[in-house]
Design an enzyme around this catalytic site. Sequence first.
Site, PDB file in Angstrom:
ATOM      1  CG  HIS A 118      -0.332  -0.057   2.541  1.00 41.15           C
ATOM      2  ND1 HIS A 118       0.462   0.953   3.056  1.00 41.15           N
ATOM      3  CD2 HIS A 118      -0.379  -1.011   3.502  1.00 41.15           C
ATOM      4  CE1 HIS A 118       0.854   0.626   4.277  1.00 41.15           C
ATOM      5  NE2 HIS A 118       0.376  -0.567   4.570  1.00 41.15           N
ATOM      6  CB  CYS A 136       1.460  -3.675   5.009  1.00 43.08           C
ATOM      7  SG  CYS A 136      -0.152  -4.225   5.596  1.00 43.08           S
TER       8      CYS A 136
END
Length: 161
Positions: A118, A136
């Site tokens: 992201h 992440c």
Amino acid sequence: MLMVALIGAVALSGCSSKFKTYNGPEVTHVLVNKGARRMYLLHHNQVLKAYDIDLGFAPEGHKQFQGDGKTPEGRYVIDRRNPNSDFHLSIGLDYPNMRDRAYALAQGKTPGGDIFIHGRPNTKKKGNGPDWTAGCISVKDREIEDIYAMVKNGTPITITP
């Protein structure tokens, strides 16, 4: 063998929007090297694009449990995308796999989940410094726009230490 040189210009359009279109060679694999903090979009063994990345706040080792701050290691698949993410676009990995679930269960814990590639947070609170995510892989906003256009669901991703 991974070819180090980037091949030709990558054809992306739609630069006034976060949603771009891509008309270049297919991304057949994503490779993440955690130690080098680099991610590569590959067409077979040729690098189409390379990016600097941030990882989970405890980046060394394979993610095993919810809240451990580690980014997974191993082979996964891009399995979803979120245009309305809390971050500037995101694409999801199929973590945890059966092996990850079995290990966590054997330890009496949960493996966690929601592992994405992201951009930056959509709030005033921005990720600070390297390795700030909960597990992440983060890139710059303009870079996730390219990745979002180039990488399709079903694309394999390998994350190495």
